[in-house]
Motif scaffolding. Structure first.
Motif, short mmCIF file in Angstrom:
data_model
loop_
_atom_site.label_atom_id
_atom_site.label_comp_id
_atom_site.label_asym_id
_atom_site.label_seq_id
_atom_site.Cartn_x
_atom_site.Cartn_y
_atom_site.Cartn_z
N PHE A 190 63.09 108.44 15.90
CA PHE A 190 63.69 109.36 14.93
C PHE A 190 63.47 108.82 13.53
CE2 PHE A 190 67.44 111.28 17.59
CZ PHE A 190 66.51 111.92 18.40
N LYS A 191 63.25 109.75 12.60
CA LYS A 191 63.19 109.32 11.20
C LYS A 191 64.17 110.17 10.39
CE LYS A 191 61.65 109.95 6.90
NZ LYS A 191 61.31 111.11 6.07
N PHE A 192 65.06 109.50 9.69
CA PHE A 192 66.00 110.19 8.81
C PHE A 192 65.60 109.89 7.37
CE2 PHE A 192 68.39 110.01 12.73
CZ PHE A 192 68.99 111.26 12.78
N GLY A 193 65.28 110.94 6.62
CA GLY A 193 64.86 110.77 5.22
C GLY A 193 66.06 110.65 4.29
N GLY A 194 65.76 110.46 3.01
CA GLY A 194 66.79 110.24 1.99
C GLY A 194 67.88 111.31 1.98
N ALA A 195 67.47 112.59 2.10
CA ALA A 195 68.46 113.68 2.02
C ALA A 195 69.44 113.62 3.20
CB ALA A 195 67.74 115.02 2.01
N VAL B 36 64.27 105.19 12.24
CA VAL B 36 63.71 104.75 10.96
C VAL B 36 64.47 105.47 9.85
CG1 VAL B 36 61.63 104.89 9.54
CG2 VAL B 36 61.44 104.37 11.98
N VAL B 37 64.95 104.72 8.87
CA VAL B 37 65.79 105.34 7.83
C VAL B 37 65.20 105.06 6.44
CG1 VAL B 37 68.14 105.49 6.90
CG2 VAL B 37 67.82 104.96 9.31
N SER B 38 65.26 106.08 5.59
CA SER B 38 64.82 105.94 4.19
C SER B 38 65.98 105.47 3.32
CB SER B 38 64.40 107.30 3.62
OG SER B 38 63.37 107.85 4.34
N ALA B 39 65.68 105.23 2.06
CA ALA B 39 66.74 104.91 1.09
C ALA B 39 67.61 106.17 0.89
CB ALA B 39 66.11 104.49 -0.22
N MET B 40 68.87 105.96 0.51
CA MET B 40 69.80 107.08 0.44
C MET B 40 69.55 107.98 -0.77
SD MET B 40 73.18 105.09 1.44
CE MET B 40 73.64 104.99 3.13
N GLY B 41 69.52 109.28 -0.53
CA GLY B 41 69.38 110.27 -1.60
C GLY B 41 68.19 109.94 -2.50
N LYS B 42 68.48 109.82 -3.78
CA LYS B 42 67.40 109.59 -4.76
C LYS B 42 67.31 108.12 -5.17
CE LYS B 42 66.41 114.04 -5.50
NZ LYS B 42 65.48 114.50 -4.48
N THR B 43 67.74 107.23 -4.28
CA THR B 43 67.78 105.81 -4.63
C THR B 43 66.40 105.26 -5.02
OG1 THR B 43 69.67 105.50 -3.21
CG2 THR B 43 68.45 103.52 -3.78
N THR B 44 65.35 105.68 -4.30
CA THR B 44 64.02 105.12 -4.63
C THR B 44 63.64 105.48 -6.07
OG1 THR B 44 63.43 105.30 -2.31
CG2 THR B 44 61.61 104.99 -3.85
N LYS C 124 65.16 116.82 8.89
CA LYS C 124 64.97 117.31 7.51
C LYS C 124 66.11 118.22 7.07
CE LYS C 124 60.89 115.93 6.34
NZ LYS C 124 60.64 115.37 5.03
N ASP C 125 66.12 118.51 5.75
CA ASP C 125 67.09 119.48 5.24
C ASP C 125 66.50 120.89 5.20
OD1 ASP C 125 65.31 118.93 3.24
OD2 ASP C 125 66.80 118.54 1.68
N VAL C 126 65.41 121.09 5.91
CA VAL C 126 64.79 122.43 6.06
C VAL C 126 64.64 122.69 7.57
CG1 VAL C 126 63.54 122.61 3.87
CG2 VAL C 126 62.51 121.32 5.75
N PRO C 127 64.48 123.97 7.97
CA PRO C 127 64.46 124.26 9.41
C PRO C 127 63.22 123.76 10.15
CG PRO C 127 64.63 126.29 8.09
CD PRO C 127 64.48 125.18 7.13
N GLY C 128 62.18 123.32 9.42
CA GLY C 128 60.95 122.86 10.06
C GLY C 128 59.88 122.85 8.99
N VAL C 129 58.61 122.96 9.39
CA VAL C 129 57.54 123.05 8.38
C VAL C 129 57.46 124.51 7.93
CG1 VAL C 129 55.08 122.72 7.91
CG2 VAL C 129 56.27 121.16 9.48
N LEU C 130 57.59 124.72 6.63
CA LEU C 130 57.57 126.08 6.09
C LEU C 130 56.22 126.34 5.42
CD1 LEU C 130 61.08 125.99 4.38
CD2 LEU C 130 60.51 126.72 6.69
N ASN C 131 55.94 127.62 5.16
CA ASN C 131 54.65 127.93 4.53
C ASN C 131 54.67 127.60 3.03
OD1 ASN C 131 56.31 130.21 3.87
ND2 ASN C 131 54.42 131.21 3.17
N ALA C 132 55.85 127.37 2.46
CA ALA C 132 55.93 127.02 1.03
C ALA C 132 57.27 126.34 0.80
CB ALA C 132 55.81 128.26 0.16
#
Ligand code: ASP
Length: 418
Positions: free
Chosen positions: A4-9, A35-43, A222-230
């Motif tokens: 699993f990968k959890f991104g900043g959001a 696998v975890v990213s930095a929190m929010g906009k920390t990077t 992700k904070d989106v339902p999947g891969v979107l067209n835009a």
């Protein structure tokens, strides 16, 4: 086993970390590496801190205080005052104190990696501690002992055989004992310095672990339902793809679709491991599956925006034609300064190229180019790529925009716009 990968959001605040634990609970019967990213906009904030430090700007202290406050606010909501996590977080942040007490090293990218990596080191401490608190048996590992890279700072090149050896020797045993939590985006050199794998590189980390361990799948939450067209931040009426082939996903990420890091797909494709892109707020939804022979249904064109571009136009100082020798010199300079070329065009007397703008690298590139070439450039541009376009639809997209460079092929149109 699953990766699993959890991104900043997905770890940006206390509620999201609680949500992460509830997602993980749904899968606790499986062997799980997270696998975890930095929190929010920390990077982004750590990037600013690095720049302020190198520039000798006192604002670095304010930026650092804000970063610390942001993390402490979160852990205060999740843990009791006596919890060890407060010490762990303090001990991780202190590494930045040690760096900024000294005079800056003269390799910017080296300093960047040593500072920016703290974002992931802290976030994983917090997530690991919270999973344990939520009753999930979890172990924290330092990824820098497993993902080995060369010393190309900010763009570490993975040394695959050494990496595979380290991962296979230790991780399967750990997975039998419980969940393994580790940092995305980071690697380690043979001298034990920290490298990063390029912005948004945590997806790539997940893919490295999955391919070395022969995982069943990788899921990026992700904070989106999947891969979107835009990107829904810029376009209305986006649609989600249920499935995509590896090659379409590679094309999309190559042009800058930020939903997945470009280096992620290839290792998964080689090992035939599916990549699932799913919403962390609705974990039982199917999201998008990227896999061998995934169906590509383009009901709408795919639009990819890449911001922060610079368009550079070169002409030889002696007014000669742009020859193959010139191009070879120019590309040598691009490679030497890690410039990322996204689009280019040649005419008899000039060569134009659209590249990602990184201030420090760009200054180095300009210095090299201006020795033999007249250089003009425009910053702050956006590269728009449309795949599977239709003509009527393109006219709408172009309306009201100043197009500085454009290129068309059968499937793809690209334009650099202001
Ligand atoms: N934290 C890093 C970044 O923001 C890596 C990642 O999130 O994938 O680029």
């Amino acid at each position: 086993m699953l990766v699993f990968k959890f991104g900043g959001a997905s770890v940006k605040d206390a509620d999201n970390i609680i949500n992460l634990a509830s997602v993980v609970k749904l899968y606790q019967e499986n062997e799980l590496l997270i696998v975890v990213s930095a929190m929010g906009k920390t990077t982004n904030a750590l990037e600013k801190l690095t720049k302020a430090y190198v520039d000798g700007d006192d604002e670095m202290h304010t930026i650092f205080d804000e970063i610390k406050k942001y993390h402490y606010d979160i852990i205060e909501q999740l843990f009791d005052k006596q919890d060890n996590i407060f010490n762990d977080v303090a001990n991780t942040f202190v590494e930045i104190d040690w760096i900024i007490e000294e005079e800056p090293h003269d390799d910017y990218d080296f300093i960047y990696d040593q500072i920016v990596s703290i974002g992931e080191l802290v976030s994983t401490r917090i997530v690991n501690a919270y999973l344990n608190k939520a009753g999930l048996k979890s172990q924290w590992i330092d990824v820098r002992g497993y993902i080995h890279t060369d010393n190309t700072y900010r763009e570490g090149v993975v040394q695959w055989s050494k990496t595979k050896e380290s991962i296979k020797a230790a991780i399967p045993v750990l997975l039998q004992k419980g969940i393994v939590v580790t940092q995305g985006f980071l690697g380690g050199t043979s001298e034990n310095f920290t490298t990063t794998l390029g912005r948004e590189g945590s997806d790539y980390t997940a893919s490295i672990f999955a391919s070395c361990l022969g995982a069943e799948s990788v899921t990026t939450w992700k904070d989106v339902p999947g891969v979107l067209n835009a990107d829904p931040k810029f376009f209305k009426d986006t649609i989600k793809f249920d499935e995509l082939s590896y090659s379409e996903a590679i094309e999309m990420t190559y042009y800058g679709a930020t939903v997945i890091h470009p280096k992620t797909i290839k290792p998964l494709q080689n090992a035939k491991i599916p990549l699932l892109v799913k919403p962390f707020t609705n974990p039982t939804e199917p999201g998008t599956v990227i896999k061998e022979n995934g169906r590509n249904q383009f009901l709408k064109p795919v639009i990819i925006l890449k911001h922060n571009q610079v368009l550079v136009s070169l002409s030889a100082k002696d007014y000669s034609f742009i020859s193959e020798n010139h191009l070879s010199d120019i590309f040598g300079m691009f490679a030497g300064t890690q410039a990322k070329v996204n689009m280019m065009q040649t005419s008899a007397l000039s060569f134009s190229v659209c590249i990602d703008f990184y201030e420090v690298r760009f200054k180095k590139l300009l210095k090299a180019l201006t020795q033999d070439f007249n250089v003009k450039y425009n910053e702050g541009l956006t590269l728009i790529t449309v795949r599977h376009y239709s003509t009527d639809w393109l006219n709408d997209l172009k309306a009201g925009k100043t197009i500085l460079m454009e290129q068309l092929s059968r499937n793809t149109i690209q334009m650099v716009v202001r």
